[in-house]
Design a protein around this motif. Structure first.
Motif, short mmCIF file in Angstrom:
data_model
loop_
_atom_site.label_atom_id
_atom_site.label_comp_id
_atom_site.label_asym_id
_atom_site.label_seq_id
_atom_site.Cartn_x
_atom_site.Cartn_y
_atom_site.Cartn_z
N ALA A 1 0.83 -1.21 0.00
CA ALA A 1 0.00 0.00 0.00
C ALA A 1 0.87 1.26 0.00
N TYR A 2 1.95 1.25 0.76
CA TYR A 2 2.84 2.42 0.78
C TYR A 2 3.62 2.55 -0.53
N LEU A 3 4.01 1.44 -1.13
CA LEU A 3 4.64 1.51 -2.46
C LEU A 3 3.69 2.16 -3.46
N ARG A 4 2.47 1.71 -3.45
CA ARG A 4 1.46 2.25 -4.37
C ARG A 4 1.18 3.72 -4.06
N THR A 5 1.13 4.07 -2.79
CA THR A 5 0.90 5.46 -2.39
C THR A 5 1.99 6.37 -2.92
N LEU B 1 0.54 10.99 3.38
CA LEU B 1 1.06 9.69 2.94
C LEU B 1 0.24 8.55 3.53
N THR B 2 0.00 8.63 4.82
CA THR B 2 -0.69 7.56 5.54
C THR B 2 -2.19 7.52 5.22
N SER B 3 -2.82 8.68 5.05
CA SER B 3 -4.26 8.66 4.75
C SER B 3 -4.53 8.02 3.38
N TYR B 4 -3.63 8.19 2.42
CA TYR B 4 -3.80 7.55 1.12
C TYR B 4 -3.62 6.03 1.27
N ALA B 5 -2.62 5.61 2.04
CA ALA B 5 -2.42 4.18 2.30
C ALA B 5 -3.63 3.60 3.03
N ASP B 6 -4.22 4.37 3.94
CA ASP B 6 -5.43 3.93 4.66
C ASP B 6 -6.54 3.57 3.68
N ARG B 7 -6.74 4.42 2.67
CA ARG B 7 -7.81 4.17 1.69
C ARG B 7 -7.54 2.91 0.89
N ILE B 8 -6.28 2.66 0.56
CA ILE B 8 -5.94 1.46 -0.18
C ILE B 8 -6.20 0.22 0.67
N LEU B 9 -5.81 0.29 1.93
CA LEU B 9 -5.94 -0.87 2.82
C LEU B 9 -7.35 -1.05 3.37
N GLY B 10 -8.14 0.01 3.39
CA GLY B 10 -9.46 -0.07 4.01
C GLY B 10 -9.35 -0.16 5.52
N ALA B 11 -8.28 0.38 6.08
CA ALA B 11 -8.05 0.37 7.54
C ALA B 11 -7.36 1.68 7.90
N ALA B 12 -7.55 2.10 9.14
CA ALA B 12 -6.95 3.36 9.59
C ALA B 12 -5.71 3.10 10.43
N ALA B 13 -4.65 3.84 10.11
CA ALA B 13 -3.42 3.76 10.90
C ALA B 13 -3.66 4.44 12.25
N GLN B 14 -3.06 3.88 13.27
CA GLN B 14 -3.12 4.47 14.61
C GLN B 14 -1.74 4.96 14.99
N GLN C 1 -8.34 -3.43 -3.51
CA GLN C 1 -8.83 -2.38 -4.37
C GLN C 1 -9.75 -1.46 -3.58
N VAL C 2 -9.72 -0.18 -3.87
CA VAL C 2 -10.62 0.78 -3.26
C VAL C 2 -11.86 0.86 -4.14
N ALA C 3 -13.04 0.65 -3.55
CA ALA C 3 -14.27 0.70 -4.32
C ALA C 3 -15.29 1.56 -3.59
N PRO C 4 -16.16 2.23 -4.34
CA PRO C 4 -17.20 3.03 -3.69
C PRO C 4 -18.12 2.14 -2.87
N ALA C 5 -18.72 2.72 -1.83
CA ALA C 5 -19.65 1.98 -0.98
C ALA C 5 -20.77 1.39 -1.83
N GLY C 6 -21.10 0.14 -1.59
CA GLY C 6 -22.17 -0.54 -2.30
C GLY C 6 -21.78 -1.09 -3.67
N ALA C 7 -20.54 -0.89 -4.08
CA ALA C 7 -20.11 -1.39 -5.39
C ALA C 7 -19.97 -2.91 -5.36
N ARG C 8 -20.20 -3.54 -6.51
CA ARG C 8 -19.99 -4.99 -6.62
C ARG C 8 -18.50 -5.26 -6.66
#
Length: 192
Positions: free
Chosen positions: A19-23, A92-105, A132-139
């Motif tokens: 996720a950080y590489l991609r970020t 940097l971390t907030s973008y990685a959070d979106r990729i992972l679907g989890a929040a850094a603490q 993958q990051v997908a909108p809420a409710g997406a298949r």
């Protein structure tokens, strides 16, 4: 001068690393050097008014910690006074959070923990699939987790049938789970 910022993710280390590489590549247009594949990446910092930095480097360290991953972001810049290191690490971390679907603490750790881990680490190229990051409710594809278009019969990422049996999802973060997952790999919620 150096400044360290520490975070913890309730996610598998390979996924956080990817996720950080991609970020760095997508958000900051930087090609990372894999200092220790699977454990340390780095990239240069260009002159920036947004972060008030004039060159230097950002080195990101990863290690398994508790039931997830600890991350150390080390900034090496000529002039720390006035540098907006916290803003850069937050972006940097907030973008990685979106990729992972989890929040850094934020975490209370030391670089000695990371350097101790790295001294005994056997480098191996980590190639875990990146969620993958997908909108809420997406298949989502039941095989690879990629977003599907509304009427797709097959996944454009893996080519498998999109109408396969639906997979289980985490009740907290909606991440798809394998049939054997007892806890969600993204947020740690017990799912059975």
């Amino acid at each position: 001068m150096t400044k360290d910022v520490f975070f913890y993710y309730p996610c598998e280390t390979g996924a956080v690393y990817q996720a950080y590489l991609r970020t760095a590549n997508e958000q900051f247009a930087k090609v990372c050097k894999e200092e220790i594949p699977g454990a340390v990446i780095s990239f240069g910092l260009d002159f920036s008014f947004k972060y008030n930095m004039n060159g230097g480097a950002c080195t990101i360290h990863f290690m398994p910690h508790q039931s997830g991953t600890a991350v150390a972001i080390r900034y090496t810049v000529v002039q720390l006074l006035g540098a907006r290191v916290s803003k850069h690490s937050s972006d940097l971390t907030s973008y990685a959070d979106r990729i992972l679907g989890a929040a850094a603490q934020p975490a209370q750790l030391t670089m000695n923990l990371f350097t101790g881990y790295e001294s005994s680490y056997t480098p191996a190229v980590v190639r875990q699939p990146i969620p993958q990051v997908a909108p809420a409710g997406a298949r989502m594809c039941p095989h690879c987790g990629a977003p599907l278009s509304e009427n797709a019969r097959f996944c454009s990422s893996c080519g498998k049938a999109a109408d396969a049996a639906p997979q289980r999802v985490c009740p907290s973060c909606s991440r798809q789970l394998s049939e054997n997952d007892i806890f969600c790999p993204a947020c740690g919620t017990k799912c059975r």
